[in-house]
Design a protein around this motif. Structure first.
Motif, PDB file in Angstrom:
ATOM      1  N   GLN A  21     -25.088  17.455  44.471  1.00  0.00           N
ATOM      2  CA  GLN A  21     -24.915  16.803  43.724  1.00  0.00           C
ATOM      3  C   GLN A  21     -26.295  15.553  43.527  1.00  0.00           C
ATOM      4  O   GLN A  21     -27.307  16.458  43.650  1.00  0.00           O
ATOM      5  N   VAL A  22     -26.001  15.320  41.872  1.00  0.00           N
ATOM      6  CA  VAL A  22     -27.731  14.676  41.562  1.00  0.00           C
ATOM      7  C   VAL A  22     -26.986  13.091  41.498  1.00  0.00           C
ATOM      8  O   VAL A  22     -26.043  12.404  41.065  1.00  0.00           O
ATOM      9  N   GLN A  23     -27.819  11.850  41.543  1.00  0.00           N
ATOM     10  CA  GLN A  23     -27.140  10.505  41.923  1.00  0.00           C
ATOM     11  C   GLN A  23     -28.185  10.175  40.327  1.00  0.00           C
ATOM     12  O   GLN A  23     -29.449  10.530  40.678  1.00  0.00           O
ATOM     13  N   LEU A  24     -27.752   9.189  39.469  1.00  0.00           N
ATOM     14  CA  LEU A  24     -28.895   9.242  38.673  1.00  0.00           C
ATOM     15  C   LEU A  24     -28.308   6.677  38.954  1.00  0.00           C
ATOM     16  O   LEU A  24     -27.181   6.648  38.909  1.00  0.00           O
ATOM     17  N   VAL A  25     -30.073   6.275  38.939  1.00  0.00           N
ATOM     18  CA  VAL A  25     -29.734   5.099  39.032  1.00  0.00           C
ATOM     19  C   VAL A  25     -30.557   4.790  37.772  1.00  0.00           C
ATOM     20  O   VAL A  25     -31.776   4.817  38.056  1.00  0.00           O
ATOM     21  N   GLU A  26     -29.975   3.147  37.174  1.00  0.00           N
ATOM     22  CA  GLU A  26     -30.593   3.009  35.834  1.00  0.00           C
ATOM     23  C   GLU A  26     -31.411   1.570  36.228  1.00  0.00           C
ATOM     24  O   GLU A  26     -30.638   1.182  37.841  1.00  0.00           O
ATOM     25  N   SER A  27     -33.004   1.167  36.022  1.00  0.00           N
ATOM     26  CA  SER A  27     -32.988  -0.347  36.140  1.00  0.00           C
ATOM     27  C   SER A  27     -32.975  -0.993  34.956  1.00  0.00           C
ATOM     28  O   SER A  27     -33.393   0.128  33.838  1.00  0.00           O
ATOM     29  N   GLY A  28     -33.697  -2.084  34.807  1.00  0.00           N
ATOM     30  CA  GLY A  28     -34.692  -2.771  33.479  1.00  0.00           C
ATOM     31  C   GLY A  28     -33.544  -3.550  33.012  1.00  0.00           C
ATOM     32  O   GLY A  28     -34.498  -4.064  31.983  1.00  0.00           O
ATOM     33  N   GLY A  29     -32.180  -3.047  33.275  1.00  0.00           N
ATOM     34  CA  GLY A  29     -31.811  -4.620  32.034  1.00  0.00           C
ATOM     35  C   GLY A  29     -31.808  -5.560  32.074  1.00  0.00           C
ATOM     36  O   GLY A  29     -32.682  -6.538  32.987  1.00  0.00           O
ATOM     37  N   PHE A  72     -33.087  19.971  40.253  1.00  0.00           N
ATOM     38  CA  PHE A  72     -33.285  21.116  39.996  1.00  0.00           C
ATOM     39  C   PHE A  72     -32.425  22.076  39.567  1.00  0.00           C
ATOM     40  O   PHE A  72     -32.428  22.034  38.219  1.00  0.00           O
ATOM     41  N   SER A  73     -31.123  21.311  39.244  1.00  0.00           N
ATOM     42  CA  SER A  73     -29.868  22.080  38.885  1.00  0.00           C
ATOM     43  C   SER A  73     -29.899  21.090  37.581  1.00  0.00           C
ATOM     44  O   SER A  73     -28.767  21.578  36.068  1.00  0.00           O
ATOM     45  N   ILE A  74     -29.814  20.030  37.085  1.00  0.00           N
ATOM     46  CA  ILE A  74     -29.983  19.659  35.670  1.00  0.00           C
ATOM     47  C   ILE A  74     -31.116  20.262  34.340  1.00  0.00           C
ATOM     48  O   ILE A  74     -32.372  20.100  34.299  1.00  0.00           O
ATOM     49  N   ASP A  75     -30.754  19.303  33.283  1.00  0.00           N
ATOM     50  CA  ASP A  75     -31.399  20.412  32.187  1.00  0.00           C
ATOM     51  C   ASP A  75     -31.945  19.339  30.924  1.00  0.00           C
ATOM     52  O   ASP A  75     -32.445  17.727  31.322  1.00  0.00           O
ATOM     53  N   THR A  90     -27.074  16.896  32.530  1.00  0.00           N
ATOM     54  CA  THR A  90     -26.104  17.380  31.799  1.00  0.00           C
ATOM     55  C   THR A  90     -27.350  18.709  32.249  1.00  0.00           C
ATOM     56  O   THR A  90     -28.538  19.067  32.645  1.00  0.00           O
ATOM     57  N   PHE A  91     -25.883  19.740  32.694  1.00  0.00           N
ATOM     58  CA  PHE A  91     -26.522  21.259  33.217  1.00  0.00           C
ATOM     59  C   PHE A  91     -27.096  22.132  31.758  1.00  0.00           C
ATOM     60  O   PHE A  91     -28.074  23.413  31.301  1.00  0.00           O
ATOM     61  N   SER A  92     -26.535  21.852  30.584  1.00  0.00           N
ATOM     62  CA  SER A  92     -27.341  22.221  29.402  1.00  0.00           C
ATOM     63  C   SER A  92     -28.520  21.923  28.940  1.00  0.00           C
ATOM     64  O   SER A  92     -29.119  20.994  29.074  1.00  0.00           O
ATOM     65  N   PRO A  93     -29.039  23.421  28.148  1.00  0.00           N
ATOM     66  CA  PRO A  93     -30.316  22.972  28.544  1.00  0.00           C
ATOM     67  C   PRO A  93     -30.637  22.863  26.794  1.00  0.00           C
ATOM     68  O   PRO A  93     -31.834  22.992  26.248  1.00  0.00           O
ATOM     69  N   ASP A 127     -22.524  14.876  22.358  1.00  0.00           N
ATOM     70  CA  ASP A 127     -21.046  14.385  22.986  1.00  0.00           C
ATOM     71  C   ASP A 127     -21.191  13.814  24.795  1.00  0.00           C
ATOM     72  O   ASP A 127     -21.507  14.695  25.463  1.00  0.00           O
ATOM     73  N   ARG A 128     -20.583  13.012  24.753  1.00  0.00           N
ATOM     74  CA  ARG A 128     -20.790  12.356  26.349  1.00  0.00           C
ATOM     75  C   ARG A 128     -19.766  13.497  27.193  1.00  0.00           C
ATOM     76  O   ARG A 128     -19.880  13.289  28.556  1.00  0.00           O
ATOM     77  N   ASP A 129     -19.107  14.387  26.754  1.00  0.00           N
ATOM     78  CA  ASP A 129     -18.173  15.266  27.831  1.00  0.00           C
ATOM     79  C   ASP A 129     -19.013  16.296  28.163  1.00  0.00           C
ATOM     80  O   ASP A 129     -18.795  17.447  28.501  1.00  0.00           O
ATOM     81  N   ALA A 130     -20.164  16.846  27.113  1.00  0.00           N
ATOM     82  CA  ALA A 130     -21.086  17.455  27.855  1.00  0.00           C
ATOM     83  C   ALA A 130     -21.495  17.078  28.930  1.00  0.00           C
ATOM     84  O   ALA A 130     -22.922  17.907  29.385  1.00  0.00           O
ATOM     85  N   TYR A 131     -22.123  16.216  29.486  1.00  0.00           N
ATOM     86  CA  TYR A 131     -22.331  15.799  30.297  1.00  0.00           C
ATOM     87  C   TYR A 131     -22.233  15.760  32.073  1.00  0.00           C
ATOM     88  O   TYR A 131     -20.295  15.413  32.046  1.00  0.00           O
ATOM     89  N   HIS A 132     -22.736  15.708  33.023  1.00  0.00           N
ATOM     90  CA  HIS A 132     -21.910  16.193  34.547  1.00  0.00           C
ATOM     91  C   HIS A 132     -22.538  15.785  35.622  1.00  0.00           C
ATOM     92  O   HIS A 132     -21.367  14.849  36.495  1.00  0.00           O
ATOM     93  N   TYR A 133     -23.704  14.265  35.729  1.00  0.00           N
ATOM     94  CA  TYR A 133     -23.628  13.617  36.272  1.00  0.00           C
ATOM     95  C   TYR A 133     -23.777  11.881  35.607  1.00  0.00           C
ATOM     96  O   TYR A 133     -25.158  12.171  34.054  1.00  0.00           O
ATOM     97  N   TRP A 134     -23.425  10.810  35.995  1.00  0.00           N
ATOM     98  CA  TRP A 134     -23.617   9.506  35.279  1.00  0.00           C
ATOM     99  C   TRP A 134     -24.187   8.704  36.264  1.00  0.00           C
ATOM    100  O   TRP A 134     -24.033   8.661  37.147  1.00  0.00           O
TER     101      TRP A 134
END
Length: 124
Positions: free
Chosen positions: A1-9, A29-32, A99-102, A107-114
């Motif tokens: 799993q990958v966790q993403l945390v935004e800041s700066g708003g 390492f799995s994300i591109d 996304t895993f895509s290189p 397209d938002r459907d191409a992304y795996h983690y949010w």
């Protein structure tokens, strides 16, 4: 799993600037490619910008081109969105995605983690 945390708003006047950050952790390492999307109240989540793993390829929505800049620091597992000349219509919750895509993806459907999102409000 990958966790993403935004800041700066935050709240900024029209014409001002903000820099958003998105820190990734976990199996990074799995994300591109990575991207930024935004969602205004009552609207769909729209593409803003995307960047390849190397950073050499970027792509922007027409509405933010020449005002926003996406970048990344892979040593820190962090992607940034520099937003300049902000307008009231830029007001939205901004989401980071991975996304895993290189190849860069719009397209938002191409992304795996949010991430959970960060609020950006631009006053007139």
């Amino acid at each position: 799993q990958v966790q993403l945390v935004e800041s700066g708003g935050g709240l900024v006047q029209a014409g001002g600037s903000l820099r958003l950050s998105c820190a990734a952790s976990g199996r990074t390492f799995s994300i591109d490619a990575m991207g930024w999307f935004r969602q205004a109240p009552g609207k769909e989540r729209d593409f803003v910008a995307t960047i390849s793993w190397s950073g050499r390829t970027t792509y922007y929505a027409d509405s933010v081109k020449d005002r926003f800049s996406i970048s990344r620091d892979n040593t820190k597992n962090t992607v940034y969105l520099q937003m300049n000349s902000l307008k009231p219509e830029d007001t939205a919750v901004y989401y980071c995605a991975a996304t895993f895509s290189p190849t860069v993806q719009t397209d938002r459907d191409a992304y795996h983690y949010w991430g959970q999102g960060t609020q950006v409000t631009v006053s007139a």
